[in-house]
Design a protein around this motif. Structure first.
Motif, mmCIF file in Angstrom:
data_model
loop_
_atom_site.group_PDB
_atom_site.id
_atom_site.type_symbol
_atom_site.label_atom_id
_atom_site.label_comp_id
_atom_site.label_asym_id
_atom_site.label_seq_id
_atom_site.Cartn_x
_atom_site.Cartn_y
_atom_site.Cartn_z
ATOM 1 N N LEU A 1 0.830 -1.201 0.000
ATOM 2 C CA LEU A 1 0.000 0.000 0.000
ATOM 3 C C LEU A 1 0.871 1.261 0.000
ATOM 4 O O LEU A 1 0.539 2.255 -0.641
ATOM 5 C CB LEU A 1 -0.936 -0.005 1.202
ATOM 6 C CG LEU A 1 -1.979 -1.128 1.217
ATOM 7 C CD1 LEU A 1 -2.811 -1.069 2.485
ATOM 8 C CD2 LEU A 1 -2.871 -1.054 -0.017
ATOM 9 N N PHE B 1 2.332 3.119 -3.260
ATOM 10 C CA PHE B 1 1.579 4.143 -3.996
ATOM 11 C C PHE B 1 1.793 5.507 -3.350
ATOM 12 O O PHE B 1 1.950 5.622 -2.138
ATOM 13 C CB PHE B 1 0.091 3.800 -4.012
ATOM 14 C CG PHE B 1 -0.230 2.537 -4.762
ATOM 15 C CD1 PHE B 1 -0.564 2.583 -6.108
ATOM 16 C CD2 PHE B 1 -0.187 1.297 -4.132
ATOM 17 C CE1 PHE B 1 -0.855 1.416 -6.807
ATOM 18 C CE2 PHE B 1 -0.469 0.126 -4.817
ATOM 19 C CZ PHE B 1 -0.802 0.184 -6.164
ATOM 20 N N TYR C 1 -2.526 -0.894 -11.346
ATOM 21 C CA TYR C 1 -3.270 -0.950 -10.085
ATOM 22 C C TYR C 1 -3.317 0.436 -9.439
ATOM 23 O O TYR C 1 -2.365 1.210 -9.516
ATOM 24 C CB TYR C 1 -2.601 -1.934 -9.122
ATOM 25 C CG TYR C 1 -2.693 -3.368 -9.578
ATOM 26 C CD1 TYR C 1 -3.756 -4.178 -9.177
ATOM 27 C CD2 TYR C 1 -1.715 -3.917 -10.410
ATOM 28 C CE1 TYR C 1 -3.838 -5.494 -9.600
ATOM 29 C CE2 TYR C 1 -1.795 -5.231 -10.838
ATOM 30 C CZ TYR C 1 -2.856 -6.012 -10.433
ATOM 31 O OH TYR C 1 -2.947 -7.313 -10.853
ATOM 32 N N ARG C 2 -4.436 0.709 -8.776
ATOM 33 C CA ARG C 2 -4.628 1.949 -8.026
ATOM 34 C C ARG C 2 -5.258 1.621 -6.676
ATOM 35 O O ARG C 2 -5.834 0.545 -6.504
ATOM 36 C CB ARG C 2 -5.521 2.934 -8.786
ATOM 37 C CG ARG C 2 -4.911 3.469 -10.073
ATOM 38 C CD ARG C 2 -5.900 4.352 -10.820
ATOM 39 N NE ARG C 2 -5.285 5.029 -11.955
ATOM 40 C CZ ARG C 2 -5.088 4.480 -13.143
ATOM 41 N NH1 ARG C 2 -5.466 3.225 -13.358
ATOM 42 N NH2 ARG C 2 -4.520 5.166 -14.110
ATOM 43 N N ILE C 3 -5.170 2.558 -5.741
ATOM 44 C CA ILE C 3 -5.848 2.384 -4.452
ATOM 45 C C ILE C 3 -7.352 2.288 -4.692
ATOM 46 O O ILE C 3 -7.926 3.068 -5.458
ATOM 47 C CB ILE C 3 -5.537 3.560 -3.509
ATOM 48 C CG1 ILE C 3 -4.040 3.585 -3.169
ATOM 49 C CG2 ILE C 3 -6.377 3.468 -2.246
ATOM 50 C CD1 ILE C 3 -3.546 2.371 -2.404
ATOM 51 N N ALA D 1 -9.183 -3.268 -1.791
ATOM 52 C CA ALA D 1 -8.180 -2.282 -1.372
ATOM 53 C C ALA D 1 -7.425 -1.727 -2.568
ATOM 54 O O ALA D 1 -6.922 -0.595 -2.530
ATOM 55 C CB ALA D 1 -7.195 -2.910 -0.389
ATOM 56 N N LEU D 2 -7.323 -2.534 -3.630
ATOM 57 C CA LEU D 2 -6.715 -2.102 -4.883
ATOM 58 C C LEU D 2 -7.703 -2.341 -6.020
ATOM 59 O O LEU D 2 -8.579 -3.203 -5.934
ATOM 60 C CB LEU D 2 -5.416 -2.861 -5.165
ATOM 61 C CG LEU D 2 -4.263 -2.685 -4.172
ATOM 62 C CD1 LEU D 2 -3.082 -3.558 -4.585
ATOM 63 C CD2 LEU D 2 -3.840 -1.227 -4.064
ATOM 64 N N LEU E 1 -10.737 1.131 0.643
ATOM 65 C CA LEU E 1 -9.912 1.844 1.613
ATOM 66 C C LEU E 1 -10.509 3.212 1.937
ATOM 67 O O LEU E 1 -10.402 3.698 3.061
ATOM 68 C CB LEU E 1 -8.482 1.998 1.097
ATOM 69 C CG LEU E 1 -7.625 0.737 1.105
ATOM 70 C CD1 LEU E 1 -6.200 1.067 0.688
ATOM 71 C CD2 LEU E 1 -7.629 0.075 2.478
#
Length: 273
Positions: free
Chosen positions: A28, A31, A75-77, A66-67, A81
């Motif tokens: 995490l 990023f 991939y992004r957050i 979460a991703l 989350l």
């Protein structure tokens, strides 16, 4: 001179053999605002993990939400989350209580208005209101800056517990411009002045052309929980003209949060701690 936002930490954590939890947190932390979209190879490298391990854990995080993975394999957050973060008492609940006062403060200048909380020796911005033509600032919602170099940070440090203040004074104190506080004795004097006046003035500490005036926000136990600030161009603005509106905004937020000191007359509240 222009400063850059301190980079988010990334890579494996110290303290012995990594656990599954520490590996997930390293993923995490890979990023950042500058690297919001990463492929699996980049994630593995930035988190210090074998590609196979990163692939497995990223898959689990993606299934949980979460991703998020786009069509190009980046991939992004994820929104999950965001949902969890909304439960943080120093996040969205504080922001909701503060918003009417932040909007009033913005109307006074049409420049930058910040709301931040203290996390160790750093501030974390949880709200920012800014006009399109406002003075350029490097802060962003979710971003961090060293507390000693910002108006919001000085406002909170001045009312933090003594141990934290001494940690800050002991340094090291990172410099961004020739105006940044980099001396422990100077920081001690500045914090004493903030306690005396109820406001913090940070002139050119992060960017030489920006002036910040901040004030502390107190919670139900009269402890400092946040700070609010206006950031304007150094040229053309007098900090003394901004102090009353910033102080009034912080006091209004403190009252909304149930701070006893905010219910007392201003002079009594100013010296009540």
């Amino acid at each position: 001179m222009t400063a850059r936002e301190p980079p988010a930490s990334a890579g494996p954590r110290g303290g012995g053999r990594p656990t599954v939890t520490s590996r997930v947190l390293d993923i995490l932390e890979a990023f950042s605002a500058e690297s919001a979209a990463l492929n699996i190879t980049q994630i593995a490298r930035r988190a210090g993990l074998p590609l196979s391990t990163a692939h497995r854990l990223v898959g689990e995080l993606t299934r949980w939400g979460a991703l998020e993975r786009d069509g190009g394999g980046l991939y992004r957050i994820g929104l999950r989350l965001f949902e969890v973060a909304a439960l943080a008492p120093r996040g969205f609940a504080l922001r909701e209580a503060a918003m009417p006062f932040l909007e009033d403060l913005y109307e006074a200048t049409h420049e930058n208005v910040h709301l931040a909380v203290l996390d160790g020796l750093e501030v974390v911005y949880i709200e920012r209101i800014s006009a399109r033509d406002a003075v350029h600032v490097l802060s962003r919602v979710g971003g961090r800056w060293p507390a000693h170099a910002t108006g919001v940070g000085l406002a909170m440090l001045a009312h933090a517990d003594t141990a934290l203040q001494e940690r800050a004074i002991a340094g090291p104190l990172r410099g961004f411009t020739d105006k940044t506080i980099t001396s422990g004795p100077r920081l001690r004097r500045v914090l004493a002045e903030v306690r005396r006046t109820g406001v913090a003035v940070s002139d050119g500490q992060v960017e030489t052309f920006a002036l910040s005036v901040g004030a502390p926000v107190f919670g139900p136990d009269d402890g400092v929980v946040a700070a609010v600030a206006i950031v304007v161009p150094s040229d053309g603005w007098d900090a003394r003209a901004l102090i009353p509106v910033v102080r009034a905004s912080a006091r209004g937020i403190s009252r909304a949060l149930g701070a006893p000191r905010a219910l007392r007359p201003p002079e009594t509240a100013l010296h009540g701690r």
